[in-house]
Write an enzyme that holds these catalytic residues in place. Sequence first.
Site, PDB file in Angstrom:
ATOM      1  N   LYS A 158       6.439 -24.676 -33.854  1.00 43.86           N
ATOM      2  CA  LYS A 158       5.375 -24.413 -34.812  1.00 43.86           C
ATOM      3  C   LYS A 158       4.860 -25.759 -35.311  1.00 43.86           C
ATOM      4  O   LYS A 158       5.633 -26.569 -35.811  1.00 43.86           O
ATOM      5  CB  LYS A 158       5.887 -23.553 -35.967  1.00 43.86           C
ATOM      6  CG  LYS A 158       6.070 -22.087 -35.597  1.00 43.86           C
ATOM      7  CD  LYS A 158       6.395 -21.256 -36.810  1.00 43.86           C
ATOM      8  CE  LYS A 158       6.388 -19.777 -36.478  1.00 43.86           C
ATOM      9  NZ  LYS A 158       5.027 -19.260 -36.200  1.00 43.86           N
ATOM     10  N   LYS A 195       2.311  -8.848 -31.435  1.00 38.33           N
ATOM     11  CA  LYS A 195       3.244  -8.516 -32.512  1.00 38.33           C
ATOM     12  C   LYS A 195       2.952  -7.061 -32.888  1.00 38.33           C
ATOM     13  O   LYS A 195       2.018  -6.784 -33.651  1.00 38.33           O
ATOM     14  CB  LYS A 195       3.029  -9.436 -33.714  1.00 38.33           C
ATOM     15  CG  LYS A 195       3.351 -10.903 -33.455  1.00 38.33           C
ATOM     16  CD  LYS A 195       3.172 -11.700 -34.756  1.00 38.33           C
ATOM     17  CE  LYS A 195       3.668 -13.135 -34.620  1.00 38.33           C
ATOM     18  NZ  LYS A 195       2.700 -13.972 -33.894  1.00 38.33           N
TER      19      LYS A 195
END
Length: 355
Positions: free
Chosen positions: A155, A263
């Site tokens: 990230k 997701k």
Amino acid sequence: MALKIEYTPYRLFFKMPAITSRSVMHDKETYFVRLHDTDVPGVYGMGECAIFRGLCSDDTPDYEARLNKLCRLVNMGGISMSEALMQASSSVRFGLETAFADFMSGGLMKPFASPWSEGRTSIIINGLVWMGTATQMRDRIVEKINAGFRCIKLKIGGINFDQELELVKFIRKSFPSDKLEIRLDANGAFTADNALKRLDALFPYDIHSIEQPIRQGQFKEMAGICKQSPIPIALDEELIGTFSNDYKLSLLGEIKPHYIVLKPSLCGGFSDADNWISVAESIGIKWWATSALESNIGLNAIAQWTACHDTKVPQGLGTGALYTNNIVSPLVQSGQSLRYDVSKQWNIPDLNWLK
């Protein structure tokens, strides 16, 4: 069939702060639901309405009130389960779909049975490296590599870009692309003005892909980046919400990403996730699944759903160990493998179920 639904709030606590380019999280709100048939006593299907405050499309102040209303409508016979699923927002649909599928499978926490849920196969996952200081991230990278991961996801966007570039150089110095895959997730941290320059800087280091380089909703700008980027682009936040198949086709056809990241709790539940796959594959776009900080109840459902699809690429399902009070489950992560250990049991705590 006389279906009844109950729900209960649950707060998950992170072992250490979870940092993204958007926020720093110390805990996470979620809701569990369970479903039963009054004519079939003792059989409960369980799911998780995994709201993600600040990110999901159904982040509203009256979230629990709306969940309560939907449950009461089903319980009073005002609407059917299929109607409830149609009316439900993304994370609620995710929870209800899981609970219903689990109930129909006998209430054994196996909503999507496959060889994986029988403990006969494993799912390869990426090693997720959270944001932190440059030193912290470097230590976490080494930890993941030493643990046996062959796909690392970083990230980025939380510290100086030059420092993040140095971390990528550090990895590639010791591990060529045929030994280690590097994925990046910018969470929209770049801008339309600096994205291509940064992607060019990252290009020499054999990056597999980068998720959501700029914030969602900038369709024209994202399409231009996908067309010009030397690194494959994956859409993530761009998929959040519940959309028609026509919209999905229009979005992917306009932006033309190389990958989409699904997701299910954020992109309309499992039914919409399946539709995203169908649309993406029809125009040559590949995909993988990622959890969105669900508890082990939601993670288990996503893993079982993923295992039912013919995909061999590393999945983003390594978030089960993030919490101090996660639900005890048969999910076992060993290095880059996620397995369902049939010798282990679920341990659901005593919860205050609401109707």
